[in-house]
Structures are given as structure tokens and as C-alpha cells.
Motif scaffolding. Structure first.
Motif, PDB file in Angstrom:
ATOM      1  N   SER A 102      30.305  33.549  38.106  1.00 17.51           N
ATOM      2  CA  SER A 102      31.078  33.920  36.727  1.00 17.51           C
ATOM      3  C   SER A 102      32.571  33.592  37.234  1.00 17.51           C
ATOM      4  CB  SER A 102      31.128  35.403  36.428  1.00 17.51           C
ATOM      5  OG  SER A 102      31.853  35.908  35.524  1.00 17.51           O
ATOM      6  N   GLN A 103      33.029  32.368  37.234  1.00 12.16           N
ATOM      7  CA  GLN A 103      34.350  32.051  37.739  1.00 12.16           C
ATOM      8  C   GLN A 103      35.572  32.704  37.016  1.00 12.16           C
ATOM      9  OE1 GLN A 103      34.020  30.374  40.208  1.00 12.16           O
ATOM     10  NE2 GLN A 103      34.225  28.186  39.838  1.00 12.16           N
ATOM     11  N   PRO A 104      36.615  33.170  37.696  1.00 11.90           N
ATOM     12  CA  PRO A 104      37.824  34.041  37.268  1.00 11.90           C
ATOM     13  C   PRO A 104      38.395  32.935  36.210  1.00 11.90           C
ATOM     14  CG  PRO A 104      38.191  33.113  39.305  1.00 11.90           C
ATOM     15  CD  PRO A 104      36.678  32.875  39.235  1.00 11.90           C
ATOM     16  N   ILE A 105      38.354  31.690  36.180  1.00 11.13           N
ATOM     17  CA  ILE A 105      38.752  30.849  34.813  1.00 11.13           C
ATOM     18  C   ILE A 105      37.543  30.142  34.382  1.00 11.13           C
ATOM     19  CG2 ILE A 105      40.944  30.439  36.130  1.00 11.13           C
ATOM     20  CD1 ILE A 105      40.136  27.439  36.390  1.00 11.13           C
ATOM     21  N   LEU A 106      37.686  29.798  33.183  1.00 12.77           N
ATOM     22  CA  LEU A 106      36.786  29.079  32.463  1.00 12.77           C
ATOM     23  C   LEU A 106      36.810  27.623  32.811  1.00 12.77           C
ATOM     24  CD1 LEU A 106      36.951  30.733  28.982  1.00 12.77           C
ATOM     25  CD2 LEU A 106      35.276  31.148  30.710  1.00 12.77           C
ATOM     26  N   ALA A 107      36.361  27.377  34.113  1.00 17.35           N
ATOM     27  CA  ALA A 107      36.540  26.170  34.492  1.00 17.35           C
ATOM     28  C   ALA A 107      35.536  25.126  34.240  1.00 17.35           C
ATOM     29  CB  ALA A 107      36.805  26.188  36.183  1.00 17.35           C
ATOM     30  N   LEU A 142      24.705  41.184  34.537  1.00 12.23           N
ATOM     31  CA  LEU A 142      26.153  40.542  34.784  1.00 12.23           C
ATOM     32  C   LEU A 142      25.800  39.464  35.405  1.00 12.23           C
ATOM     33  CD1 LEU A 142      27.473  43.334  37.201  1.00 12.23           C
ATOM     34  CD2 LEU A 142      27.919  43.137  34.896  1.00 12.23           C
ATOM     35  N   PRO A 143      26.406  37.927  34.969  1.00 13.08           N
ATOM     36  CA  PRO A 143      26.332  36.770  35.506  1.00 13.08           C
ATOM     37  C   PRO A 143      26.380  36.723  36.693  1.00 13.08           C
ATOM     38  CG  PRO A 143      28.317  36.860  34.612  1.00 13.08           C
ATOM     39  CD  PRO A 143      27.835  38.166  34.372  1.00 13.08           C
ATOM     40  N   PHE A 144      25.290  35.747  37.552  1.00 14.27           N
ATOM     41  CA  PHE A 144      25.100  35.502  38.831  1.00 14.27           C
ATOM     42  C   PHE A 144      26.598  34.892  39.430  1.00 14.27           C
ATOM     43  CE2 PHE A 144      23.475  31.628  37.088  1.00 14.27           C
ATOM     44  CZ  PHE A 144      23.818  30.700  38.129  1.00 14.27           C
ATOM     45  N   GLY A 145      26.906  35.173  40.675  1.00 13.22           N
ATOM     46  CA  GLY A 145      28.273  34.493  40.982  1.00 13.22           C
ATOM     47  C   GLY A 145      28.809  35.488  41.909  1.00 13.22           C
ATOM     48  N   SER A 146      30.111  34.851  42.461  1.00  9.86           N
ATOM     49  CA  SER A 146      30.819  35.553  43.421  1.00  9.86           C
ATOM     50  C   SER A 146      31.666  36.757  42.791  1.00  9.86           C
ATOM     51  CB  SER A 146      31.955  34.623  44.166  1.00  9.86           C
ATOM     52  OG  SER A 146      32.324  33.788  43.087  1.00  9.86           O
ATOM     53  N   GLN A 147      31.956  36.242  41.271  1.00 13.03           N
ATOM     54  CA  GLN A 147      32.951  37.280  40.649  1.00 13.03           C
ATOM     55  C   GLN A 147      32.023  38.620  40.455  1.00 13.03           C
ATOM     56  OE1 GLN A 147      36.009  36.757  39.916  1.00 13.03           O
ATOM     57  NE2 GLN A 147      36.584  38.063  38.136  1.00 13.03           N
ATOM     58  N   THR A 148      30.809  38.467  39.941  1.00 10.40           N
ATOM     59  CA  THR A 148      30.113  39.602  40.162  1.00 10.40           C
ATOM     60  C   THR A 148      29.781  40.325  41.211  1.00 10.40           C
ATOM     61  OG1 THR A 148      28.576  39.078  38.044  1.00 10.40           O
ATOM     62  CG2 THR A 148      27.694  40.320  39.583  1.00 10.40           C
ATOM     63  N   ARG A 149      29.620  39.621  42.346  1.00  6.13           N
ATOM     64  CA  ARG A 149      29.592  40.076  43.593  1.00  6.13           C
ATOM     65  C   ARG A 149      30.764  40.952  43.955  1.00  6.13           C
ATOM     66  NH1 ARG A 149      27.969  36.127  46.037  1.00  6.13           N
ATOM     67  NH2 ARG A 149      29.775  35.281  47.033  1.00  6.13           N
ATOM     68  N   LEU A 150      31.795  40.280  43.781  1.00 11.07           N
ATOM     69  CA  LEU A 150      33.108  40.910  44.044  1.00 11.07           C
ATOM     70  C   LEU A 150      33.548  42.288  43.264  1.00 11.07           C
ATOM     71  CD1 LEU A 150      35.911  40.823  45.617  1.00 11.07           C
ATOM     72  CD2 LEU A 150      36.855  39.299  43.911  1.00 11.07           C
ATOM     73  N   THR A 205      42.329  45.614  37.782  1.00 11.13           N
ATOM     74  CA  THR A 205      42.206  44.887  39.027  1.00 11.13           C
ATOM     75  C   THR A 205      41.150  43.559  38.950  1.00 11.13           C
ATOM     76  OG1 THR A 205      40.412  46.300  39.930  1.00 11.13           O
ATOM     77  CG2 THR A 205      42.871  46.902  40.389  1.00 11.13           C
ATOM     78  N   ILE A 206      40.091  43.848  38.282  1.00  9.44           N
ATOM     79  CA  ILE A 206      38.960  42.907  38.228  1.00  9.44           C
ATOM     80  C   ILE A 206      38.304  42.817  36.920  1.00  9.44           C
ATOM     81  CG2 ILE A 206      37.573  44.088  39.500  1.00  9.44           C
ATOM     82  CD1 ILE A 206      36.310  41.119  40.632  1.00  9.44           C
ATOM     83  N   ALA A 207      37.829  41.841  36.299  1.00  3.51           N
ATOM     84  CA  ALA A 207      36.940  41.874  35.164  1.00  3.51           C
ATOM     85  C   ALA A 207      35.863  40.664  35.054  1.00  3.51           C
ATOM     86  CB  ALA A 207      37.826  41.541  33.859  1.00  3.51           C
ATOM     87  N   VAL A 208      34.875  41.240  34.611  1.00  2.00           N
ATOM     88  CA  VAL A 208      33.749  40.168  34.411  1.00  2.00           C
ATOM     89  C   VAL A 208      32.939  40.218  33.261  1.00  2.00           C
ATOM     90  CG1 VAL A 208      32.291  41.817  35.364  1.00  2.00           C
ATOM     91  CG2 VAL A 208      31.597  39.309  35.637  1.00  2.00           C
ATOM     92  N   GLU A 209      32.669  39.270  32.465  1.00  2.00           N
ATOM     93  CA  GLU A 209      31.704  39.205  31.213  1.00  2.00           C
ATOM     94  C   GLU A 209      30.388  39.571  31.642  1.00  2.00           C
ATOM     95  OE1 GLU A 209      32.301  34.815  29.624  1.00  2.00           O
ATOM     96  OE2 GLU A 209      31.780  36.276  28.001  1.00  2.00           O
ATOM     97  N   CYS A 210      29.706  40.520  30.557  1.00  2.00           N
ATOM     98  CA  CYS A 210      28.456  41.126  30.861  1.00  2.00           C
ATOM     99  C   CYS A 210      27.737  41.050  29.510  1.00  2.00           C
ATOM    100  CB  CYS A 210      28.401  42.447  31.462  1.00  2.00           C
ATOM    101  SG  CYS A 210      29.179  43.554  30.572  1.00  2.00           S
ATOM    102  N   VAL A 244      33.878  48.211  42.566  1.00  2.00           N
ATOM    103  CA  VAL A 244      33.428  49.222  41.925  1.00  2.00           C
ATOM    104  C   VAL A 244      33.069  50.153  42.989  1.00  2.00           C
ATOM    105  CG1 VAL A 244      31.734  50.143  40.277  1.00  2.00           C
ATOM    106  CG2 VAL A 244      32.962  48.292  39.560  1.00  2.00           C
ATOM    107  N   ASN A 245      32.156  49.811  43.673  1.00  7.20           N
ATOM    108  CA  ASN A 245      31.771  50.853  44.950  1.00  7.20           C
ATOM    109  C   ASN A 245      32.738  51.305  45.715  1.00  7.20           C
ATOM    110  OD1 ASN A 245      28.538  51.144  44.918  1.00  7.20           O
ATOM    111  ND2 ASN A 245      28.783  48.942  44.272  1.00  7.20           N
ATOM    112  N   ARG A 246      33.684  50.414  46.160  1.00 11.29           N
ATOM    113  CA  ARG A 246      34.795  50.993  46.725  1.00 11.29           C
ATOM    114  C   ARG A 246      35.694  52.056  46.048  1.00 11.29           C
ATOM    115  NH1 ARG A 246      38.647  46.259  48.681  1.00 11.29           N
ATOM    116  NH2 ARG A 246      36.929  45.752  49.461  1.00 11.29           N
TER     117      ARG A 246
END
Length: 908
Positions: free
Chosen positions: A212-217, A107-115, A18-23, A120-122
Motif C-alpha cells: 500500500s504505497q504512501p503515494i498513488l504511484a 488492510l492491503p498487503f505491503g510495507s505500508q500496512t506492516r509499518l 503520523t501514518i495512514a492506510v486505506e482499508c 499502532v502496536n508501539r
């Protein structure tokens, strides 16, 4: 690109990432780049952690390392330090726990980490609501044991998961047998855990600025990836070259403010300055100078005024928007605060800060600069807040400070294959601060008359900064808006009245704001006269800046096009280059005098190439410590070339062995091409020996200037100097080095009443003249200003390979720092030449203190400056050691009877 796509390709049917992030995994202090994804199968969730060997484009680019089921015994807690939590913009550190196993991730700072953390908590909350009625079984995870790419740790993880789930079932059956006695207790436990997890969720601060943008933008993500090798650097390079194909320009407003607060506390609202715009700006970059003028701030870079002014700024921001602090950076009294509207947080990344002191010896932080650089969408931005040298006549020193700041501030990049970024390597540079350029060639009354007439144009023609920019000496390529406000310095504190003190300073535009870059428009540039806290007035500028923003669809098409092209040509040819020159000779290299030569590297091959200077066999670095290559590594497109500066600079670390002849200016550089051959560059030169970096004992044996002595003689005397006292055949040494005598004697004759002695730096050009005079004996009287001679003395002491109080005495000095008699006892047993120099210097400083009414020096100023030079630590000092060193030396600035005898010699 959505990195969950790469994970999805590794999963079975019915399983969804459902969601992924670099770490970054922080296990056992080993930092490894990972990709972590939240995977769902029906109502069950697990964290899948992958290694990735390059950009995670497909499933072939990732390898599954570990699986952590999200069960009742799972938790994820943020463990960032209080300092990291206080300043928004830092990465988030979390600890993931499952039974007794723990994993710490960054985890890198940003909306992707927050999401990601929110999801995960949900998932965990869902488990808590269903458990124990419908406990998760995780049967679908067992198949990953057999995955050919799975590591041993993966199989162990899944095996332990199965065992632990079995243990959970047994435990639940035991609970069921005693259900009536424990049901309420179970509910209380579950409620407690749920409340705790909800607190963790609430602590995932919604307004934190992390990215941590969802695309490498943006560039930070394209260039900030781990080391993936040549192929991925080719992709990065082509993406940057074709940036216009997938970006468009969008404007944002930047409020820049600068205020020299003269060491005052905040006494009034800053809203008339910070909230002076009609609409709330997108960014705030607020700079302060002279935040704290106390000696403690100067010596230990610590001040209670930082939080006071920080709070005043926060309260003064425009009330029409919600702002969050991105970064605070401070050097002594120079502070920069960076705020941004919350909605722009997700697009800020790649942030670094640097500081540089340009005070005495080029290090002390009473003057200098602080800087922050960051990426906003696809634009690089650097902001500098500086405080340059004071006094009307010191414009050359200000020019030198500017050049030093530009040269010495270098921002580290996340990708270690890339060289550091200098200030001028950014798309946009914003420079603010107390630049201290004055009005010259006009009397104070004439200046005030022009101000009264509001004839700012005529006055501006005499502005030193304008004159230096017109001559292209400083701020080349920068723009400053039209100045239509009266000078911002100097006022009587608490009023709008010009300086009425005895000095009656000429009004000047000391406080300035400039910019460099494209698509920048200034909307206002003004001072704020209503603020009266300081002898300066604050200044603000509102800029509208065009930022490059990524069109995601266009980016995706261009990315895929580049990847296909790279795949076709990747193995076609071996890279090769041509060097413009392979042998370099540096003639007459001198102490602390920079020399540089350029080698041009041209890519004459059929493919792009990656180059790097590599260490020779059994050597730790690619070059000797007196030599650097800039850039030391990089990437060359086909048919392109790069100029590499080979720079030679001898400092206090490298001078001693060159002076004694133990080392020569000789080195071989190895330029390596990835998938190609090595190229060899020869660097040779001759070093002119200097008293700077020579030992006291050697200099006491030199009757002639060091450059008048054959190098072999200098080498022999250097070897004998350690044992000369026990050798009766050796010529009796001088009591102190003649070079120290010349500098101290000059200051004794001409600078006893000089204000700001040892606090205001001199000019580098004058230091070079003083150095040459001492090394050659070409002049009987030292050239340069008193400040330049004073700084030369400090540099001389700093460059001694063995300090005046030798390293071996350092622990004893700290132990007895509070006992004056014991301190003096230590000095009495120093080697003779060291003891003589110590007593001579302390007698001179005592003489200066007699004239404190004129030079404004006191023990609290002189003690820490000289203590750290005469009593140096062989390792890095902590604050406690610094205070003990200062305490030790203070005992010797109070004159005794024996000191008076030395004082008589000083005046002979």
C-alpha cells in the motif's frame, strides 16, 4: 500521494497524523472502503477512521466516522485464516477491540500496512508503560463531537469513550484503596498483556509481501480505487496517458522454469535447475505439469503432492537471497509457484489468479492452464503455465487449447467499473509449460541422429510450434529464444536414455518458455539433464525485464497539473458519442458456436466520457444471458473510439428455451453516458434448433431431425412430452432418442478399443460437424474422430435440461448410494424414456470395460465422468455428494443378467 495529508487537514493544531492506510471495513458483512490514520496528541494516540468519497487528496475529500482511543483496553490482533497466512500476498484481516466494541478491517498487503501495524502496536506499548501512573485522559477528543461532518456513530464513539475512561478512573481509585493486596497481581496482568501484544507484533511478518504505497504511484492504485465517478476516472486516464512523464525503466531478473514431473514424488534436489544462475534472480515463476496423475486429483482437484513439490522448490531456490512465496495456484496437476526477493515485496500489488480447464467438454482440468497477474511498480505482468493436448497428430487441438486459454482467462479488476483483463492486455506476458508440440515428418531414428550431431537447427525446422508460429496461428507477438539444447521429452524415467518402451516416442521439445512485451532480454534458455525424476527434463529461462518505475516528484507534478486541467473543463460540456451501427442481425445461430459483431463508439463531444450498458426497467442485467457486450463499460478520451464486441453464444443454460421457442434472439441494449444521454442498440437473430439442449422426452417424439421439423411442431411436441404417456392419441415415442443411438452406435463400432476415450478432448470444428449431422440428418455416418464423437456424447448429456436421472430423484439416489438393490429400484421407476437411455448407456459402458486391455478404461475412470452427467445435482455439489454420486453409478458398471439382455440389443 501521502494519504495522511488529507487526514492532517481535519485535525486541530498540535495533533499529528503520523501514518495512514486505506482499508476495508467488514462490519456485518458490509464492505466499505475506509481511510484509517494513527493520530497523536502529546503522548496520547487514537485511530481516526474516515469515509472518503474519492481520492483522498485534501481534507474536503474525507469524513470522520469513528475514533478509537488507544488505551489500556485497546488491542489489535491479526485474524487472517491459516490459508491466508500460508500464502503470502493475501490482504491482512485485523480485529480492533476497545472495551466491548469490535471492528474488523481488511488492510492491503505491503510495507505500508506492516509499518502501520507496527506503529499502532508501539503506541499501545507506550500506554502500557505509562499506565496507571499517567493514564491517558483523551480530553482533546471531545471537540470532535461537534464537528459538522461527524456522524451519529462518531458522537456515540466519543461519548462512550468518555464514559469508559470515567469508569476506568473509578476502577483505578478502587484499586488504589487495596493497592497493597493487588499491586503484584496488577503487575502480572500488565506483563501478561504486554507479552501478548508483543507476540502480536512479532506475528506482523516482516517478510510478508503486501503493498500500500504512501503515494498513488502505480496503476493498481490509480485504477484500483473505489468507484469515485467520472472526475476521478478522468484523472486516472490522463495519468496513464502521460505515464512516460513520471516513470523510468529499471531492469529486474526473472527466472522462469517448467517441469512435467509425470506424477512422481520429488526424489532429488532441484538446485541444479532452480539455482543454476550465477546471481540470485529477483523473481521465480516455477511451473509444474502432471503433478499428480491419480484419479482423485483429476476428479476432486486434491493432491498430497502439492506440499511435497512446494517444499522441494523452496529448498532448491538460490541460496544467495531470501525469498518469500507470493502465490501458489493449481488446477489438478498444473501448478505455478511465484517467489520474489523480500526487498521487492512492497512493490507488488493488484494480484489475481485464474485457472481454466481445456480437457473433455472444455472443463476437465487434466489439460488447461493456471495464470497469475500482478503489478510490479508500474508494469502489468501476466504469467501463464499451461499443459496442452498430447500426441503428435493433435497439433490443431493444441492450437485450440491455446486460443481457449487466451479467451477464457479473465482477471477481475478491483475497480468494478473496469472490464476484466485478458492475458494479452498486460505489458509483459510470460508463458511456460508443457505445450506438447512435437517434431513432425521425421522418423525417430532420423531425429535421434540429428540430436547426436547437435544439429538442432535442422531439427527445429520440423518443430510444430515453430511451424504454427510462422503461420501466425498461435502465440502471435510472442518470442522464444534460440533452442541449443536437446529435446526434453521422452526419456526412460531415472535416466538420460530415450524412450525404450513399445511406443518408442519421437524426441520432442515439449517443454517451452516464451514471452511477449518490450524491454525484455533473455540471458539463458536451457534444459537441465542432471534431473532424472521424470520422463521430461526441466527447462529454465532467465529474462532481464525492463520495469516502469515511478519518479515520485515527477508524478506529483503531473498529478497536480492534471487535476487543475480537469477542474477547469469538468462542467463545460455534456458528453456525446456516435455509434457506427444501431441494429444488429445474427443469422443462423447454432448451439455452442460463437458469433460476434462490432459496434464502434466514437467520442465526438468536447470532453472525455464514461459509458456503461445498463439494465432496462425491472430487468436484473443489461442483456439476455445468450448475449454479452465486451467491454460492457469503459472510459473514452475526447476524440477517441472503442470497438465493442457484441457476442452471441448459446450454451446448455440458454438452449432449452430457444429450442422450444419459449425465447427468441431479441434484445435491446441501453448504452448510458455518465452525465449524458442513453443510446439504444437493437440485437435480433434466428436460432437453429438443436438436439443439444432438448429434452429426452421431446427427442423421443421427433421422428425426423429437429431442423427438418417446423418450429411450431417442435414447440407443440415439447409441451406434450411431459404428459404424452397418459395420452393414447399421441404417436408412440421411440425407445431412445435417435441422436443418442447414432453417437453410441458409432463409438460401439469404431472406438471400443480406443485409448483415452472420454478423457482426450476432440476438435471443436469436428464437434460442429457432428452437431450439424445430428440436427439435419445430412449424413448417415458421423464425421470426426472417435474422441470428438465421445466428447459430443458427453456434451449432449450435459446439455439436457432434465438429466437422465431427473432432478426429483437426486436426494433418493444419494440416500441409497451404498445399496446396490435400492439403487436399481430407483432406476426401475424412472420415466420410460429416461430409464431406457440410462440402461442403454450403462450397457455400452459395460461393453467398453470388456476391452479394457486395449482401451485402458476402468470403472474408476468411467464412473465419475458419467455419474456427474447422468445424476446431476440441481445445485452445486460438495465433495461428499460427488463421492456418493460416483458410488451410486458404480453399481451399474458391474454386469447382471438383465444387463446382458440389454447388451444383446446393443449389438444388434
Amino acid at each position: 500521494m501521502d494519504q495522511s495529508v488529507a487526514i492532517q487537514e481535519t485535525l486541530a493544531k498540535g495533533e499529528n497524523c503520523t501514518i495512514a492506510v486505506e482499508c476495508v471495513s467488514l462490519l456485518n458483512d458490509v464492505r466499505e472502503s475506509k481511510l484509517i490514520g494513527l493520530v497523536q496528541q502529546n503522548n496520547e494516540h487514537a485511530l481516526f477512521i474516515y469515509s472518503h468519497r474519492r481520492m483522498a487528496i485534501t481534507g474536503d475529500d474525507v469524513r470522520l466516522d469513528e475514533i478509537i482511543p488507544i488505551s489500556y483496553d485497546f488491542s489489535v490482533v491479526e485474524v487472517s485464516s491459516p490459508d491466508e497466512l500460508a500464502v503470502v500476498g493475501a490482504d491482512t484481516r485485523v480485529r480492533v477491540t476497545f472495551f466491548e466494541e469490535e471492528l474488523e478491517l481488511k488492510l492491503p498487503f505491503g510495507s505500508q500496512t506492516r509499518l502501520f501495524l507496527s506503529e499502532v502496536n508501539r503506541a499501545w506499548s507506550d500506554v502500557c508503560e505509562q499506565y496507571p501512573k499517567d493514564e491517558p485522559k483523551f480530553d482533546w477528543l471531545t471537540k470532535y463531537r461537534k464537528m459538522s461532518k461527524g456522524a451519529r456513530s462518531l458522537r456515540k464513539s466519543i461519548a462512550s469513550t468518555t464514559v469508559k475512561m470515567s469508569q476506568m478512573k473509578k476502577s483505578e481509585r478502587a484499586h488504589a484503596a487495596n493497592n497493597s493486596g493487588h499491586k503484584k497481581e496488577d503487575e502480572r496482568t500488565r506483563d501478561s498483556v504486554h507479552d501478548s501484544q508483543e507476540r502480536v507484533k512479532s506475528e506482523v511478518r516482516d517478510d510478508l509481501i503486501r503493498n500500500s504505497q504512501p503515494i498513488l504511484a502505480n496503476k493498481s492504485q490509480m485504477l484500483g480505487m473505489p468507484q469515485f465517478g467520472l472526475r476521478d476516472n478522468l484523472i486516472k486516464c490522463e495519468l496513464l496517458k502521460n505515464e512516460d512523464a513520471y516513470t523510468y525503466i529499471k531492469t529486474y531478473s526473472f527466472f522462469l522454469g517448467t517441469y512435467n514431473v509425470n506424477g512422481q514424488n520429488p526424489k532429488e534436489s532441484l538446485s541444479p535447475w532452480l539455482a543454476s544462475t550465477a546471481t540470485p534472480p529477483d523473481f521465480y515463476l516455477v511451473g509444474f505439469q502432471e503433478l499428480d496423475l491419480s484419479k482423485e486429483a483429476f476428479l476432486f482437484n486434491d493432491t498430497p503432492k502439492e506440499p511435497e513439490w512446494m517444499l522441494a522448490v523452496y529448498k532448491g531456490l538460490h541460496p544467495g537471497a531470501k525469498y518469500a512465496l507470493v502465490k501458489l495456484v493449481r488446477l489438478v496437476g498444473i501448478m505455478l509457484l511465484f517467489y520474489v526477493k523480500a526487498e521487492h515485496a512492497a512493490h507488488i500489488s493488484e494480484m489475481e489468479v485464474e485457472t481454466v480447464g481445456t480437457g473433455v467438454m472444455g472443463r476437465m482440468g487434466n489439460k488447461g492452464a493456471v495464470a497469475v497477474r500482478f503489478q510490479f511498480h508500474n508494469s502489468d505482468i501476466c504469467v501463464v503455465n499451461s499443459h496442452l493436448a498430447a500426441h503428435t497428430e493433435e497439433f490443431e487441438r493444441r492450437n485450440q487449447d491455446f486460443k481457449d486459454i487466451c479467451r477464457r482467462i479473465q482477471f477481475r479488476q478491483d475497480d468494478p467499473t473496469l472490464p476484466p483483463l485478458t492475458i494479452m492486455k498486460h505489458n509483459v506476458v510470460l508463458w511456460l509449460g508443457d505445450l506438447n508440440y512435437r517434431i513432425s515428418d521425421l522418423e525417430v531414428d532420423h531425429v535421434k541422429d540429428l540430436i547426436a550431431k547437435k544439429d538442432f537447427e535442422a531439427l527445429y525446422n520440423h518443430d510444430q510450434l515453430k511451424q504454427q508460429m510462422d503461420e501466425e496461428v498461435v502465440f502471435v507477438g510472442f518470442t522464444e529464444g534460440e533452442i541449443d539444447f536437446q529435446p526434453t521429452y521422452k526419456y526412460d524415467t531415472g535416466s538420460d536414455q530415450w524412450d525404450t518402451s513399445e511406443k518408442c516416442r519421437v524426441p520432442a521439445w515439449c517443454d517451452r518458455i516464451l514471452w511477449r512485451g518490450k524491454n525484455i532480454k533473455q540471458l539463458h534458455y536451457q534444459s537441465h539433464m542432471t534431473l532424472k525424476t521424470s520422463d521430461h527434463k526441466p527447462v529454465s529461462s532467465l529474462l532481464e525485464i525492463g520495469i516502469k518505475v515511478v519518479n515520485e516528484e515527477s508524478y506529483k507534478r503531473k498529478f497536480e497539473e492534471i487535476v487543475r486541467h480537469i477542474d477547469r473543463m469538468e462542467n463545460d460540456c455534456i458528453p456525446s458519442v456516435t455509434l457506427s451501427q444501431r441494429e444488429f442481425l445474427f443469422q443462423d445461430v447454432k448451439f455452442m458456436q460463437h458469433q460476434a459483431k462490432t459496434v464502434t463508439v466514437y467520442n465526438d463531444g468536447q470532453v472525455p466520457c464514461q459509458f456503461e450498458f445498463i439494465p432496462k426497467l425491472e430487468e436484473p442485467t443489461y442483456c439476455k444471458p445468450w448475449l454479452t457486450a465486451n467491454p460492457a463499460k469503459g472510459f473514452l478520451a475526447q476524440g477517441a473510439n472503442v470497438d465493442i464486441d457484441l457476442e452471441v453464444f448459446v450454451n446448455r443454460s440458454t438452449a432449452p428455451e430457444l429450442n422450444s421457442g419459449q425465447q427468441q434472439l431479441e434484445d435491446i441494449l441501453v448504452l448510458h453516458l455518465d452525465r449524458g444521454k442513453d443510446y439504444f442498440i437493437s440485437v435480433t437473430g434466428n436460432y437453429l434448433p438443436s438436439c443439444f439442449g432438448s429434452s429426452l422426452s421431446t427427442l423421443c417424439l421427433l421422428r425426423e431431425p429437429i431442423q427438418d421439423m417446423p418450429l411450431e411442431t417442435v414447440r407443440e411436441l415439447s409441451m406434450k412430452s411431459n404428459s404424452q404417456e397418459s395420452n393414447p392419441e399421441t404417436e408412440k415415442p421411440q425407445e431412445i432418442p435417435k441422436e443418442i443411438w447414432m453417437m453410441v452406435d458409432h463409438l460401439f463400432r469404431y472406438a471400443r478399443k480406443q485409448e483415452e476415450l472420454f478423457q482426450q478432448p476432440g476438435l471443436r470444428s469436428e464437434f460442429e460437424e457432428i452437431r450439424d449431422c445430428l440436427d439435419t440428418g445430412s449424413l448417415d455416418t458421423l464425421p470426426g474422430s472417435n474422441h470428438s464423437v465421445a466428447e459430443a456424447l458427453l456434451l449432449f448429456l450435459d446439455a439436457l435440461p432434465e438429466p437422465v436421472i431427473p432432478f426429483s430423484f437426486y436426494p433418493q439416489c444419494l440416500d441409497c448410494s451404498s445399496d446396490s438393490s435400492q439403487c436399481r429400484q430407483i432406476i426401475s421407476v424412472l420415466p420410460q424414456c429416461h430409464k431406457n437411455v440410462f440402461n442403454y448407456l450403462t450397457a455400452f459402458l459395460q461393453e467398453l470395460l470388456k476391452h479394457s486391455a486395449h482401451n485402458r478404461l476402468d470403472v474408476s475412470i468411467l464412473a465419475p465422468i458419467f455419474a456427474g452427467l447422468l445424476l446431476r445435482s440441481p445445485t452445486k455439489q460438495d465433495l461428499t455428494e460427488k463421492r456418493k454420486v460416483k458410488e451410486f453409478f458404480q453399481h451399474f458398471l458391474v454386469q447382471t443378467t438383465s444387463d446382458r439382455d440389454i447388451d444383446d440389443k446393443l449389438q444388434e
